[in-house]
Design a protein around this motif. Structure first.
Motif, PDB file in Angstrom:
ATOM      1  N   THR A 235       0.840  -1.198   0.000  1.00  0.00           N
ATOM      2  CA  THR A 235       0.000   0.000   0.000  1.00  0.00           C
ATOM      3  C   THR A 235       0.872   1.245   0.000  1.00  0.00           C
ATOM      4  OG1 THR A 235      -1.835  -1.109   1.136  1.00  0.00           O
ATOM      5  CG2 THR A 235      -1.729   1.293   1.322  1.00  0.00           C
ATOM      6  N   HIS A 236       1.986   1.203   0.720  1.00  0.00           N
ATOM      7  CA  HIS A 236       2.925   2.323   0.774  1.00  0.00           C
ATOM      8  C   HIS A 236       3.394   2.691  -0.626  1.00  0.00           C
ATOM      9  CE1 HIS A 236       6.925   4.220   1.556  1.00  0.00           C
ATOM     10  NE2 HIS A 236       6.316   4.703   2.622  1.00  0.00           N
ATOM     11  N   THR A 237       3.719   1.676  -1.430  1.00  0.00           N
ATOM     12  CA  THR A 237       4.186   1.917  -2.800  1.00  0.00           C
ATOM     13  C   THR A 237       3.058   2.436  -3.684  1.00  0.00           C
ATOM     14  OG1 THR A 237       5.880   0.194  -2.607  1.00  0.00           O
ATOM     15  CG2 THR A 237       5.216   0.841  -4.836  1.00  0.00           C
ATOM     16  N   ILE A 238       1.877   1.853  -3.560  1.00  0.00           N
ATOM     17  CA  ILE A 238       0.732   2.291  -4.356  1.00  0.00           C
ATOM     18  C   ILE A 238       0.417   3.758  -4.084  1.00  0.00           C
ATOM     19  CG2 ILE A 238      -1.767   2.025  -4.659  1.00  0.00           C
ATOM     20  CD1 ILE A 238      -1.321  -0.995  -4.170  1.00  0.00           C
ATOM     21  N   LEU A 239       0.449   4.152  -2.829  1.00  0.00           N
ATOM     22  CA  LEU A 239       0.128   5.543  -2.503  1.00  0.00           C
ATOM     23  C   LEU A 239       1.227   6.505  -2.951  1.00  0.00           C
ATOM     24  CD1 LEU A 239      -1.656   5.287   0.957  1.00  0.00           C
ATOM     25  CD2 LEU A 239      -2.611   5.322  -1.347  1.00  0.00           C
ATOM     26  N   ALA A 240       2.478   6.028  -2.993  1.00  0.00           N
ATOM     27  CA  ALA A 240       3.552   6.860  -3.550  1.00  0.00           C
ATOM     28  C   ALA A 240       3.287   7.126  -5.026  1.00  0.00           C
ATOM     29  CB  ALA A 240       4.900   6.176  -3.357  1.00  0.00           C
ATOM     30  N   CYS A 241       2.825   6.092  -5.722  1.00  0.00           N
ATOM     31  CA  CYS A 241       2.494   6.255  -7.150  1.00  0.00           C
ATOM     32  C   CYS A 241       1.346   7.237  -7.317  1.00  0.00           C
ATOM     33  CB  CYS A 241       2.119   4.904  -7.756  1.00  0.00           C
ATOM     34  SG  CYS A 241       3.477   3.713  -7.810  1.00  0.00           S
ATOM     35  N   LYS A 242       0.349   7.125  -6.471  1.00  0.00           N
ATOM     36  CA  LYS A 242      -0.805   8.027  -6.572  1.00  0.00           C
ATOM     37  C   LYS A 242      -0.418   9.462  -6.230  1.00  0.00           C
ATOM     38  CE  LYS A 242      -4.677   4.941  -6.019  1.00  0.00           C
ATOM     39  NZ  LYS A 242      -6.051   4.872  -5.508  1.00  0.00           N
ATOM     40  N   ALA A 243       0.484   9.614  -5.273  1.00  0.00           N
ATOM     41  CA  ALA A 243       0.938  10.958  -4.929  1.00  0.00           C
ATOM     42  C   ALA A 243       1.601  11.621  -6.132  1.00  0.00           C
ATOM     43  CB  ALA A 243       1.909  10.899  -3.745  1.00  0.00           C
ATOM     44  N   ALA A 244       2.442  10.866  -6.822  1.00  0.00           N
ATOM     45  CA  ALA A 244       3.105  11.402  -8.011  1.00  0.00           C
ATOM     46  C   ALA A 244       2.099  11.691  -9.120  1.00  0.00           C
ATOM     47  CB  ALA A 244       4.162  10.423  -8.507  1.00  0.00           C
ATOM     48  N   LEU A 245       1.154  10.789  -9.313  1.00  0.00           N
ATOM     49  CA  LEU A 245       0.134  10.979 -10.340  1.00  0.00           C
ATOM     50  C   LEU A 245      -0.725  12.209 -10.067  1.00  0.00           C
ATOM     51  CD1 LEU A 245      -0.884   7.252 -10.844  1.00  0.00           C
ATOM     52  CD2 LEU A 245      -0.012   8.750 -12.645  1.00  0.00           C
ATOM     53  N   ASN A 246      -0.893  12.533  -8.801  1.00  0.00           N
ATOM     54  CA  ASN A 246      -1.704  13.686  -8.428  1.00  0.00           C
ATOM     55  C   ASN A 246      -0.907  14.974  -8.320  1.00  0.00           C
ATOM     56  OD1 ASN A 246      -4.735  13.164  -7.777  1.00  0.00           O
ATOM     57  ND2 ASN A 246      -3.675  11.309  -7.129  1.00  0.00           N
ATOM     58  N   GLY A 247       0.362  14.939  -8.733  1.00  0.00           N
ATOM     59  CA  GLY A 247       1.102  16.183  -8.856  1.00  0.00           C
ATOM     60  C   GLY A 247       2.312  16.364  -7.973  1.00  0.00           C
ATOM     61  N   LEU A 248       2.645  15.395  -7.127  1.00  0.00           N
ATOM     62  CA  LEU A 248       3.826  15.530  -6.275  1.00  0.00           C
ATOM     63  C   LEU A 248       5.076  15.266  -7.115  1.00  0.00           C
ATOM     64  CD1 LEU A 248       5.020  16.050  -3.514  1.00  0.00           C
ATOM     65  CD2 LEU A 248       4.702  13.630  -2.971  1.00  0.00           C
TER      66      LEU A 248
END
Length: 284
Positions: A235-248
């Motif tokens: 989940t930690h990795t998935i949320l890192a991907c989502k953070a980047a996808l959302n503009g981080l």
């Protein structure tokens, strides 16, 4: 281009001149201090920016009433005098009263957790979607609200166009291979490189194609050695991907990265070094 900064994902619920009746503070999902909005998946499509929610400290997932309702085919109006939002779909009418945490549905008042933040009225996802005739669930692995509305097609203007569930799948798999033991920041930076490549004319224009690209030699070895297929993202990795996808964007304009043990080679000799994060060096 990355879409936006994560810190700016709350959109206006009503016109700018509205004087708000109440306010609250959101306790977003955070890793290493970085915020990650909650995706809402309706029949396999993520809702766009205006439909993303947040997980509050009370354990409730809140989603924006206007956007989410519109995406499911309902109409929404706001009564500034009464400080109420009215949602209509078919023969059903929902009247949300934020000041009392209640919702009036066809003659009956119901408890409905609500928050008014930055001009946006949010409500408990587990209340709104069933009230609009949809089934709702929570994916604790991907931190997503899963909504099913049989026979319904979400209008295109409400669907996220920058990424989709397949992008999250492929990014989380390759990030597990390339940076599975790295910090949240280190994982985000690897994803940034892939997204920067997708945006560059030098590379393919989809996430999956970037990962499997070998036009100028193999770009990501795990994709060609079977390692990618066996990867099990956390989940930690998935949320890192989502953070980047959302503009981080923590690796701006970076198109390459190497393990710190790599001391020479085309990237080292020909690209501009940006910084080192964990076990990876990043280059522009």
């Amino acid at each position: 281009m990355l879409k936006k900064l994560l810190s700016v994902f709350v959109l206006s619920f009503a016109i700018a001149a509205i004087a708000f009746c109440m306010s609250a503070s959101a306790a977003e999902v955070k890793f290493d201090g970085y915020s990650v909005p909650i995706d809402v998946d309706v029949n396999g499509n993520y809702l766009d920016d205006g439909g993303k929610g947040f997980l509050d400290s009370d354990g409730i997932t809140y989603i924006p009433v206007r956007f989410a309702s519109n995406a499911l085919g309902a109409t929404v109006t706001w009564d500034q005098t009464k400080c109420q939002a009215t949602v209509k779909k078919g023969s059903k009418t929902l009247v949300f009263a934020p000041s009392t945490n209640s919702c009036y549905i066809n003659g009956t008042w119901n408890n409905a957790e609500q928050k008014h933040i930055g001009g946006v009225l949010y409500v408990n996802a587990n209340f709104l979607f069933p009230a609009l005739g949809a089934k709702v669930g929570w994916d604790s692995y991907r931190y997503e609200v899963k909504v099913t509305l049989s026979g319904y097609t979400v209008p295109s203007q409400y669907i996220e166009t920058y990424y989709n569930p397949d992008d999250v799948y492929w990014l989380s798999k390759i990030t597990t291979c390339e940076a599975g033991a790295e910090s949240f920041k280190g994982k985000v930076m690897v994803v940034n490189v892939i997204l920067n490549r997708r945006a560059s004319s030098e590379f393919p224009n989809t996430v999956k194609e970037v990962i499997y690209d070998k036009r100028f030699g193999i770009q990501f070895p795990p994709a060609h050695k079977g390692t990618l297929d066996r990867a099990n993202p956390t989940t930690h990795t998935i949320l890192a991907c989502k953070a980047a996808l959302n503009g981080l964007d923590l690796a701006p304009n970076c198109l390459y990265f190497n393990h710190v043990s790599v001391k020479s080679g085309w990237v080292v000799n020909n690209r501009t070094y940006y910084k080192t994060e964990g076990n990876n060096k990043f280059y522009k």
